[in-house]
Write an enzyme that holds these catalytic residues in place. Structure first.
Site, short mmCIF file in Angstrom:
data_model
loop_
_atom_site.label_atom_id
_atom_site.label_comp_id
_atom_site.label_asym_id
_atom_site.label_seq_id
_atom_site.Cartn_x
_atom_site.Cartn_y
_atom_site.Cartn_z
N TYR A 96 75.07 -77.31 -36.85
CA TYR A 96 73.94 -76.40 -37.00
C TYR A 96 72.96 -76.97 -38.01
O TYR A 96 73.30 -77.82 -38.84
CB TYR A 96 74.41 -75.01 -37.44
N CYS A 97 71.71 -76.51 -37.92
CA CYS A 97 70.67 -76.87 -38.89
C CYS A 97 69.69 -75.70 -38.96
O CYS A 97 70.00 -74.61 -38.50
CB CYS A 97 69.99 -78.18 -38.53
N THR A 98 68.52 -75.90 -39.52
CA THR A 98 67.58 -74.80 -39.75
C THR A 98 67.07 -74.19 -38.45
O THR A 98 67.17 -72.98 -38.24
CB THR A 98 66.39 -75.27 -40.60
N GLY B 129 67.31 -76.17 -35.25
CA GLY B 129 67.91 -76.84 -34.10
C GLY B 129 67.50 -78.27 -33.87
O GLY B 129 68.18 -79.01 -33.16
N ILE C 43 69.79 -71.74 -37.63
CA ILE C 43 70.07 -70.57 -38.46
C ILE C 43 69.05 -69.46 -38.21
O ILE C 43 69.38 -68.27 -38.23
CB ILE C 43 70.08 -70.96 -39.95
#
Length: 343
Positions: A198-200, A202, A227
């Site tokens: 996951y990241c901020t 995508g 997220i």
């Protein structure tokens, strides 16, 4: 034909206050083959400048990465314009959890070699052979599976203030640093574990998932929309929120509160705190975590040295900076030795 900003950040801030109208902070990305990024860059600037769109947008041969502030009343025509561009039709828009009318104060559309600095040679693997995208509900199920390895693809200063429980959070300064480290640390699990990332929003996982599949990982997943989208779905569907703390964002807000937990500490006194600031000394501008008490005591600076410089008359500060490049500490993101309680 105006292709660049003519107003300063202060002038734009005054106009926003005078207008007194709501704005929406939005982000999106799209990998696509763009033949002439400069032409697209100019087209976007001309159209969005007329709509009073502000933000930071990177355009490259591989696609577009955008963080924007759009007047709420212009959102409809902004969306129509996006849909008029073939590869951006119906692109997913990540709308900020917490809104701030001053999240961006200039429109900057820049042509870059890549939309994210990943350090990868894309010719060596199939960037379209991506991992499985999952929504919040399936993501929650996956990360409770004992055969899952959950990895945060963001940098240390982002995960420091917020991350999913049980996530591996690499202690890295840049995205490109994390790629090889993660592969090395998880080498023995390429076939027997599910790699969930996951990241901020995508975009980092989009390229990383293809890279890791190329490197031999058999079961690769990524959180769709990152997220930001996860939080929206959790609230909309009344799901359990498994994210702890704040989500770091790349605008003037610097963070969005996702849960009540404060998992970080003030870098100066060590008390619980998750508020990122930039050192007020313009010759430093270090990003670090500072509580209200330390902000008052240190005059919003990271060190006694910077506090002393910041107290000088502005013209004297400009004289001291003259002829000097930007401080390398700008890029250290809380790594400075002057911070006693840095991560």
């Amino acid at each position: 034909m105006q292709l660049y900003n003519t107003l300063s950040a202060k002038e734009r801030e005054a106009l926003i206050e005078e207008a007194g109208k709501d704005r929406l902070t939005i982000s999106f990305y799209k990998y696509a083959h763009i033949g002439n990024p400069q032409i697209l860059r100019n087209h976007l600037f001309l159209a969005w400048n007329d709509m009073v769109v502000l933000g930071r947008i990177y355009v490259a041969h591989e696609g577009i990465n955008a963080q924007l502030s759009v007047p709420a009343e212009n959102f409809g025509i902004f969306k129509e314009h996006l849909d008029s561009i073939s590869f951006l039709e119906n692109v997913r828009l990540n709308i900020a959890i917490e809104q701030d009318n001053k999240s961006f104060l200039k429109l900057k559309v820049k042509v870059r070699k890549k939309i994210v600095a990943d350090g990868l040679n894309d010719d060596t693997f199939d960037v379209t052979n991506k991992g499985v995208h999952v929504g919040a509900e399936q993501f929650n199920e996956l990360i409770e599976d004992e055969n899952t390895v959950l990895v945060d693809m963001r940098n240390h200063y982002e995960s420091e203030i917020g991350h999913f429980k049980n996530a591996i959070t690499p202690d890295v300064d840049t995205f490109r640093d994390s790629l090889d480290i993660i592969e090395q640390n998880l080498a023995e699990h390429k076939e027997d574990k599910k790699l969930v990332m996951y990241c901020t929003g995508g975009i980092r996982c989009e390229k990383a998932s293809a890279y890791y599949k190329h490197k031999g990982f058999k079961n690769v997943y990524q959180l769709e929309g990152g997220i930001i989208e996860y939080t929206r779905q959790v609230r909309e569907k009344n799901l359990e929120n498994k994210f702890l703390g704040k989500n770091f964002v790349f605008d003037h807000r610097r963070g969005e509160r996702i849960s009540d937990e404060v998992i970080a500490h003030c870098h100066q006194c060590g008390k619980p705190c998750d508020t990122h600031v930039n050192c007020a000394n313009e010759a430093c501008h270090l990003l670090f975590i500072q509580c209200e008490e330390c902000a008052q005591e240190m005059n919003n600076c990271c060190s006694v040295e910077c506090k002393e410089v910041h107290a000088l008359p502005y013209e004297e500060q400009k004289r001291l900076r003259k002829g000097k490049g930007a401080s390398n500490k700008i890029f250290k993101k809380g790594r400075s030795p002057v911070l006693k309680y840095k991560k």
